[in-house]
Design an enzyme around this catalytic site. Structure first.
Site, PDB file in Angstrom:
ATOM      1  N   SER A 100       0.814  -1.213   0.000  1.00 22.51           N
ATOM      2  CA  SER A 100       0.000   0.000   0.000  1.00 22.51           C
ATOM      3  C   SER A 100       0.850   1.266   0.000  1.00 22.51           C
ATOM      4  CB  SER A 100      -0.957  -0.046   1.193  1.00 22.51           C
ATOM      5  OG  SER A 100      -1.944   0.933   1.093  1.00 22.51           O
ATOM      6  N   ASP A 241      -2.572   6.256  -3.538  1.00 22.62           N
ATOM      7  CA  ASP A 241      -1.405   5.655  -2.891  1.00 22.62           C
ATOM      8  C   ASP A 241      -0.875   4.525  -3.770  1.00 22.62           C
ATOM      9  OD1 ASP A 241      -3.361   3.762  -2.450  1.00 22.62           O
ATOM     10  OD2 ASP A 241      -2.722   3.295  -0.415  1.00 22.62           O
ATOM     11  N   ASP A 243      -1.127   1.333  -4.044  1.00 25.40           N
ATOM     12  CA  ASP A 243      -1.993   0.323  -4.656  1.00 25.40           C
ATOM     13  C   ASP A 243      -3.359   0.887  -5.014  1.00 25.40           C
ATOM     14  OD1 ASP A 243      -2.898   0.543  -2.022  1.00 25.40           O
ATOM     15  OD2 ASP A 243      -3.457  -1.566  -1.888  1.00 25.40           O
ATOM     16  N   ASP A 245      -5.911   2.097  -3.434  1.00 24.65           N
ATOM     17  CA  ASP A 245      -7.152   1.846  -2.702  1.00 24.65           C
ATOM     18  C   ASP A 245      -7.511   3.012  -1.785  1.00 24.65           C
ATOM     19  OD1 ASP A 245      -5.288   1.478  -0.683  1.00 24.65           O
ATOM     20  OD2 ASP A 245      -6.128  -0.408   0.046  1.00 24.65           O
TER      21      ASP A 245
END
Length: 446
Positions: A100, A241, A243, A245
């Site tokens: 992340s 960010d 990834d 999400d």
């Protein structure tokens, strides 16, 4: 007691915690558990842009194929895209390789069920028990091994999915958008989606090299985006960010719009359109008290959960909400997605902006956040929160804040730190109580 899984999958330093051996065992264990029915079983695997993603991906492929599962490799794709494609491609399980918003040295493994939702605690514990056991008698015979192949068309599928979350008549024509993809998983799909919807797109953080993910870019480092929005006189900035999400918005004045403000703006719009499936939304204990007061003022309620988008989603599913999220920018809109989706959340906000025909700054700042201070205390071992001195300090701090504020102390689910957060109408008082509790926790952790 959990050994491997935290609040968001398995995460740690690549090749130290997240080793090829561990990834192999995760693939084998998850593959065994999700081989249900007589059909040919398959798993989809996506990743962000970290250098270690190649190593972990290869080990996971070995694990899944060794227990007879076919593997579809998606390459760099946002976490919500992997969740969506798990359902769309009729896979038995989905895997995202990402840490992340963490730096490139870290990595992680997130798992999704065939419905696109993150696994519940019971399934994660079942996988853990197999990871730590002997898998030799679970391996497939040579003729039953799985196959692996790369899928090239998935980017277009996710772009079309994201576009379809907007009504057909809504475009982004006339909007100048700066999008920061954090040199991460959305570096390709986010700019293309915005461009296809008609926006003038300026992209930053779209040159991943394996090392620069989240480095001075993305939703946790929005300073470059703020500067670009002001410099180019853009209408809006969107920071994702690593990834993708989570999302952070920057208005045309260069002011940051966090997840709380985004949820407030969308909740008000959805309330007017009678789109809320429950009269309220779901947030975590870290969301600002100002959000709760605003939501209550427009006749809605705010339900709070533990920190982590999985707990927000769990509450949403149990009680029928279709809007929830975190101050950090994990926004879940369950009409469209089974997990936080930064790009979809940004598109829904821009839909509100277009409908109201107002600048982003006039749409997004629905309430004045209460002064909120968050500090982290790092510790090596033990349970400092159980110390008598800490318990006393916490009780004293809560008494001082009374009804005009809140105090939240919790261990992080992803790193060895204790987070101390307080908020209230009196900034000086908030600062004092945070310092008192931090001092007590620091001494207990020494």
């Amino acid at each position: 007691m959990r050994k491997h899984f935290g609040t968001d999958g398995i995460r740690g330093r690549a090749n130290v915690v997240i080793t090829p051996e561990l990834a192999l065992k995760v693939g084998q264990a998850a593959g065994v558990i999700f081989q249900r029915g007589d059909h040919r079983h398959r798993v989809v695997i996506g990743k962000d842009t970290r250098l270690s993603g190649y190593m972990i991906e290869t080990a996971l492929v070995a694990g899944f194929t060794s227990v007879g599962m076919d593997v579809l490799l998606l390459g760099p794709m946002p976490t919500p895209a992997v969740a969506m494609l798990t359902r769309s491609m009729r896979a038995d399980i989905g895997v995202m390789i990402s840490a992340s918003h963490n730096p490139y040295e870290d990595n992680g493994i997130k798992l999704f069920g065939p419905d696109g939702f993150k696994l519940n605690d019971d399934l994660e514990l079942e996988i853990e028990s197999l990871i730590d056991g002997d898998m030799r008698n679970r391996l497939s015979a040579s003729r039953d091994l799985g196959r692996a192949k790369r899928i090239e068309s998935v980017h277009a599928r996710y772009i079309e999915f994201a576009k379809r979350t907007l009504p057909r008549h809504v475009t982004l024509d006339g909007l100048r958008v700066v999008v920061d993809c954090a040199n991460g998983a959305a570096y390709r799909v986010a700019p293309e989606t915005l461009w296809e919807l008609g926006a003038e797109v300026i992209s930053i953080g779209v040159e991943p090299d394996g090392f620069n993910i989240n480095h001075d870019v993305g939703s946790t480092a929005p300073e470059t985006l703020v500067q670009k929005v002001r410099e180019l006189r853009a209408d809006v900035g969107i920071a994702l960010d690593g990834d993708a999400d989570r999302v952070l918005i920057v208005d045309e004045k260069g002011q940051k719009v966090d997840g709380d403000q985004l949820m407030a703006a969308v909740a008000r719009s959805w309330q007017e359109d009678e789109r809320l499936t429950q009269p309220g939304l779901v947030a975590t204990i870290m969301s600002n008290l100002g959000l709760e007061r605003y939501i209550n003022s427009i006749g809605l309620t705010l339900a709070r959960t533990a920190v982590g988008d999985r707990y927000v989603l769990e509450h949403m599913r149990q009680h029928g909400y279709n809007l929830g999220g975190e101050q950090s920018g994990h926004i879940i809109m369950s009409d469209y997605a089974t997990t936080g989706d930064g790009l979809v959340a940004a598109l829904q906000l821009l839909s509100v902006v277009k409908r109201r025909n107002l600048p982003v700054s006039e749409v997004c700042h629905c309430f004045e956040p209460l002064p909120q201070i968050l500090k982290n205390v790092r510790f090596r071992s033990g349970e400092p929160l159980r110390a008598d001195s800490v318990v006393t300090a916490i009780a004293h701090a809560k008494d001082r804040l009374g009804q005009s504020g809140r105090l939240v102390i919790r261990p992080s689910g992803t790193e060895p730190v204790i987070r101390v957060m307080a908020e209230g109408d009196d900034r000086d008082l908030v600062a004092e109580v945070v310092d008192e509790v931090v001092d007590a926790v620091t001494r207990a952790a020494a």
